[in-house]
Design a protein around this motif. Structure first.
Motif, short mmCIF file in Angstrom:
data_model
loop_
_atom_site.label_atom_id
_atom_site.label_comp_id
_atom_site.label_asym_id
_atom_site.label_seq_id
_atom_site.Cartn_x
_atom_site.Cartn_y
_atom_site.Cartn_z
N ALA A 44 9.34 0.86 16.77
CA ALA A 44 10.63 0.61 17.43
C ALA A 44 11.41 1.92 17.57
O ALA A 44 11.87 2.26 18.67
N VAL A 45 11.54 2.68 16.48
CA VAL A 45 12.34 3.92 16.54
C VAL A 45 11.67 4.91 17.50
O VAL A 45 12.35 5.56 18.31
N GLY A 46 10.34 5.01 17.44
CA GLY A 46 9.61 5.92 18.33
C GLY A 46 9.85 5.57 19.79
O GLY A 46 10.16 6.44 20.62
N GLN A 47 9.74 4.30 20.10
CA GLN A 47 9.93 3.90 21.51
C GLN A 47 11.37 4.08 21.97
O GLN A 47 11.63 4.42 23.13
N MET A 48 12.32 3.82 21.04
CA MET A 48 13.73 4.02 21.41
C MET A 48 13.99 5.50 21.71
O MET A 48 14.75 5.84 22.61
N PHE A 49 13.33 6.37 20.96
CA PHE A 49 13.50 7.81 21.18
C PHE A 49 12.95 8.21 22.56
O PHE A 49 13.62 8.90 23.33
N ILE A 50 11.75 7.71 22.88
CA ILE A 50 11.17 8.05 24.19
C ILE A 50 12.07 7.51 25.30
O ILE A 50 12.37 8.21 26.28
N SER A 51 12.54 6.27 25.14
CA SER A 51 13.39 5.70 26.19
C SER A 51 14.67 6.49 26.34
O SER A 51 15.15 6.69 27.46
N SER A 52 15.24 6.96 25.21
CA SER A 52 16.50 7.69 25.35
C SER A 52 16.28 9.04 26.02
O SER A 52 17.19 9.56 26.67
N TYR A 201 14.20 12.05 13.84
CA TYR A 201 13.84 10.67 13.44
C TYR A 201 12.78 10.12 14.39
O TYR A 201 11.80 9.49 13.98
N GLY A 202 13.00 10.34 15.68
CA GLY A 202 12.05 9.83 16.68
C GLY A 202 10.68 10.47 16.50
O GLY A 202 9.65 9.79 16.52
N VAL A 203 10.68 11.79 16.31
CA VAL A 203 9.43 12.53 16.16
C VAL A 203 8.66 12.03 14.93
O VAL A 203 7.46 11.77 14.98
N PHE A 204 9.39 11.85 13.81
CA PHE A 204 8.74 11.37 12.59
C PHE A 204 8.06 10.02 12.85
O PHE A 204 6.89 9.82 12.55
#
Ligand code: ASP
Length: 421
Positions: A44-52, A201-204
């Motif tokens: 979830a966090v990874g995808q939210m980072f890519i979307s942002s 956070y997203g990268v991690f």
């Protein structure tokens, strides 16, 4: 700690955590902890980072390019600059794929492979886009539709035209409109900074999830292929680019690469040149000293059109597949590969794994079995991360060369120490 350092730390931690999870016996999809942490939280966090990151791309490219082309003006050197940029993009891609084919032919990664080649069914039908279609597809019949689809070439064309129209309107309206877009540009750049702050956070999460899932056994089987692609990518990304920069501009390649660090990190973790556009644009303007008039055009264009790393993978993969199947495609076959790989990258967005899709076209054109792709899929995600870093470095390099040749490169800013990022 600087943002770059925090991202590197997050990257290393993500890889370690992911690899450890992968090694723990029984900790997989069937385990509740895995489902909650890896498939749930990390994903979830990874995808939210890519979307942002993606949400910034269209507004940033559009607004920035309108500013760029409006200040360049209608009777400017826009046409010459565009031709020069395209010429350099094609040249670096042709160099990249030639290097890849030569290296793979010399080293022969497919000769000693003991993989079962998938059977050829002959039913797959993928054709490369024709030049005519590529040209027609560049003009948006619906600019809003182009933005909604994220069709970068069409967004670029519309922004260029609008910018030129604004500069031709003249007088007060022209000034107001330009000011409006310039203020909007400053606001979007602030948004880029906000998203970049969240990157660790997203990268991690992205890397922890990826490395939890990665199967290492394919890496052992395909180790030689992997090593050849990696060598060609490093030779091109570090060697060829440094030489070109030194010869064409006289600038220091080490400074260039040091300043490119954040861009490389973003490209590596997202495996998407498009998602990296905001960071690339910010870095080339503020760190490398490229004028917005050049960067706002060359960077988004490069993310779509220029994929040197991708064509390197395609060059090696073609030789590899030809060797495994024992097919000799000859010089004409390889020339076809150079041509199709270069053309296929024009008009395809810089998103994860797109290189595999266009590889199908390349193989088809060269008369090789498309099924061969199945053999290399296992290691492609890792290679995608490295080749995307090469792709974005190529975009920044060509932008620097073009800006320098147009007198639109602030050489003092290029030489100055890296900013706080
Ligand atoms: N992921 C690459 C990029 O975005 C394209 C590819 O090689 O698949 O540039």
């Amino acid at each position: 700690m600087s943002l770059t350092k925090r991202i590197i730390l997050a990257m290393v931690l993500g890889i370690v955590v992911g690899a450890v999870i992968h090694l723990i016996p029984g900790l997989d999809e069937s385990h509740t902890l895995y489902r909650v942490v890896v498939s749930g939280l990390f994903d979830a966090v990874g995808q939210m980072f890519i979307s942002s990151l993606m949400l910034l791309v269209v507004p940033l490219v559009f607004v920035s390019l309108v500013c760029g082309s409006a200040t360049l003006g209608a009777d400017s050197r826009m046409g010459i600059m565009a031709l020069k940029t395209l010429g350099f993009y094609l040249l670096t891609t042709a160099l990249a794929i030639t290097l890849a084919i030569t290296l793979a032919t010399l080293l022969g990664p497919g000769k000693s492979v003991h993989l079962a080649a998938p059977e050829v069914t002959g039913s797959t039908n993928v054709s490369a886009p024709s030049i005519k279609d590529t040209l027609i597809n560049m003009i948006p019949s619906n600019p809003i539709g182009a933005m909604a689809e994220g069709n970068m070439l069409q967004v670029i064309v519309f922004a260029l035209l609008l910018g030129i129209a604004i500069s031709r309107t003249g007088g007060e309206p022209s000034r107001y409109l330009l000011e409006f877009f310039e203020h909007l540009n400053a606001a979007v750049l602030k948004l880029v900074m906000l998203v970049m702050e969240l990157a660790p956070y997203g990268v991690f999460c992205l890397l922890a999830k990826l490395f939890s899932e990665l199967g290492w056994s394919t890496l052992v089987d395909l180790g030689f292929y992997f090593a050849v692609v990696l060598t060609a990518l490093l030779l091109h990304g570090l060697g060829v680019y440094s030489l070109l920069l030194k010869i064409l501009t006289g600038l220091n390649p080490i400074t260039f690469l040091r300043k490119m660090q954040p861009v490389l990190l973003f490209a590596f973790t997202t495996a998407s040149s498009n998602a990296t556009i905001p960071v690339t644009l910010r870095t080339v303007e503020q760190e490398l000293g490229i004028d917005n008039k050049v960067a706002s055009f060359t960077v988004p264009l490069g993310a779509t059109v220029n994929m040197d790393g991708t064509s390197i993978m395609q060059g090696v993969a073609t030789v590899f597949i030809a060797q495994v199947y024992g097919i000799d495609i000859g010089i004409t076959g390889y020339l076809m590969v150079v041509l199709t790989a270069t053309l296929a990258s024009v008009g395809t967005a810089g998103i994860p794994s797109v290189g595999l899709v266009t590889l199908a076209m390349v193989l088809q054109q060269a008369g090789l079995p498309v099924e061969g792709i199945a053999m290399i899929i296992g290691v492609d995600r890792l290679l995608d991360m490295v080749r995307t870093s090469v792709n974005v470095t190529g975009d920044a390099l060509v932008s620097t060369v073009v800006a320098d040749s147009e007198g639109l490169l602030d050489r003092d800013r290029f030489k100055a120490p890296r900013g706080p990022i």
